[in-house]
Write an enzyme that holds these catalytic residues in place. Structure first.
Site, PDB file in Angstrom:
ATOM      1  N   GLY A  18      38.296  48.985  45.796  1.00  0.00           N
ATOM      2  CA  GLY A  18      38.137  47.540  45.842  1.00  0.00           C
ATOM      3  C   GLY A  18      37.419  47.055  47.081  1.00  0.00           C
ATOM      4  O   GLY A  18      36.807  45.986  47.063  1.00  0.00           O
ATOM      5  N   GLU A  51      33.910  47.280  46.112  1.00  0.00           N
ATOM      6  CA  GLU A  51      33.644  46.251  45.114  1.00  0.00           C
ATOM      7  C   GLU A  51      33.483  44.884  45.783  1.00  0.00           C
ATOM      8  O   GLU A  51      32.654  44.074  45.361  1.00  0.00           O
ATOM      9  CB  GLU A  51      34.781  46.222  44.088  1.00  0.00           C
ATOM     10  CG  GLU A  51      34.755  47.429  43.152  1.00  0.00           C
ATOM     11  CD  GLU A  51      35.904  47.451  42.178  1.00  0.00           C
ATOM     12  OE1 GLU A  51      35.646  47.509  40.963  1.00  0.00           O
ATOM     13  OE2 GLU A  51      37.063  47.396  42.627  1.00  0.00           O
ATOM     14  N   ALA A  55      42.758  48.601  47.101  1.00  0.00           N
ATOM     15  CA  ALA A  55      44.024  47.945  46.788  1.00  0.00           C
ATOM     16  C   ALA A  55      45.143  48.517  47.655  1.00  0.00           C
ATOM     17  O   ALA A  55      45.130  49.693  48.031  1.00  0.00           O
ATOM     18  CB  ALA A  55      44.357  48.127  45.312  1.00  0.00           C
ATOM     19  N   GLU A  93      38.253  55.293  42.217  1.00  0.00           N
ATOM     20  CA  GLU A  93      39.413  55.018  41.368  1.00  0.00           C
ATOM     21  C   GLU A  93      39.762  56.149  40.408  1.00  0.00           C
ATOM     22  O   GLU A  93      40.935  56.337  40.064  1.00  0.00           O
ATOM     23  CB  GLU A  93      39.174  53.730  40.576  1.00  0.00           C
ATOM     24  CG  GLU A  93      39.321  52.449  41.383  1.00  0.00           C
ATOM     25  CD  GLU A  93      38.060  52.054  42.139  1.00  0.00           C
ATOM     26  OE1 GLU A  93      38.020  50.935  42.679  1.00  0.00           O
ATOM     27  OE2 GLU A  93      37.111  52.875  42.186  1.00  0.00           O
TER      28      GLU A  93
END
Length: 305
Positions: A152, A155, A107, A175
């Site tokens: 992310g 992911e 992110a 995270e």
């Protein structure tokens, strides 16, 4: 040399002079929507041709932000995926980076720090939906990880069907370092992919592994030695051309049957496979073309019908 400039032999229609690192030669192969030039440049989509016809390459290009996932990038990717989904000529999709040494850093925390508290949850939901959309594409998807894939970014790669990494790539769900958890599917997809205890260990400790370690864990399908151009994983991902000649409806139905079957018991999974075969594959013109080509000892000409 940029990643795709180094691939000129594969992208035979591109005959531009050498471009600076991470640049992609113009013109666009699909109309772009009403955004500034700089904003549009953050995602570059190529529909390949020649021997690689049917492959779409989605390249992230945010060098100053290490390809971090921003509002604009989410918007651009949704638009690109919408175009890809409705194009029956697309056989496979490669997600890669045009920034050397980076796949996606996760992110965009600098952007998030400027958000109002009321803006954070909607953005996170939108980013989650994007990664789910990648996972739900009907055609095979490949993540070419030639650099760091963190949070992310990993992911996003986990939502793809196949992951290929250079041996020097770094990846991890980090995270917990920020006192949060993987929020775009990482806690669900990673344990379904590798040993559950190892997945927990990686997430709890925010551990980062290289491409070779990731291959041993089963996190990536292949780890390849990085080359001088820094695009070894992308080059290996282009072997998706092996998928292109196969019956496109059959490939899509195989993906659907596998993905849905993994979420249910064996008996239900077999029923899904049978339904996919009887209602979606057997009635197609492609199946008849496959039989005719076999009988006539020639290559089939599938049209996705």
């Amino acid at each position: 040399m940029s990643i795709l400039a180094s691939c000129r032999s594969a992208l035979r229609t591109f005959r531009a002079p050498p471009a600076p690192a991470c640049a992609w030669p113009p013109p666009w192969t699909r109309p772009r929507r009403g955004l500034s030039s700089e904003s549009k440049d953050e995602l570059r989509v190529r529909y390949l041709d020649g021997p690689d016809s049917g492959i779409v390459v989605v390249g992230i290009n945010r060098p100053k932000a290490k390809n971090a996932i921003s509002r604009n990038l989410v918007k651009l990717m949704f638009e690109a995926l919408q175009d890809v989904r409705k194009d029956n000529q697309v056989r496979s999709v490669i997600f890669c980076s045009l920034v050397p040494g980076i796949f996606c850093a996760g992110a965009d925390l600098k952007e998030r720090a400027k958000m109002q508290p009321s803006e954070v949850a909607p953005f996170v939901s939108k980013a989650r939906a994007l990664i789910s959309e990648i996972g739900n594409l009907p055609m095979p998807t490949i993540a070419a990880i030639d650099g760091s894939a963190l949070g992310g970014g990993l992911e996003m790669a986990l939502s793809c069907d196949i992951r290929i990494a250079s041996d020097s790539a770094q990846m991890g769900l980090v995270e917990t370092r920020l006192a949060i958890i993987p929020g775009a599917g990482g806690t669900q997809r990673l344990p379904r992919l590798i040993n559950t205890s190892l997945a927990k260990e990686l997430i709890f400790a925010a551990r980062v592994v290289d491409g070779s370690q990731a291959a041993r864990l089963g996190l990536v399908s292949h780890a390849v030695e990085q080359n001088a151009s820094g695009d070894a994983a992308y080059q290996r991902a282009l072997e998706a051309r092996e998928i292109n000649p196969q019956g496109p409806i059959a490939v899509r139905m195989a993906k659907l049957a596998i993905n849905q079957g993994l979420e249910v018991d064996l008996s239900t999974g077999l029923a899904i496979e049978e339904a996919s075969t009887l209602s979606q594959v057997i009635p197609t013109k492609d199946r008849l073309e496959g039989l005719a080509a076999f009988k006539e000892k020639r290559l089939p000409r599938y049209k996705g019908e």
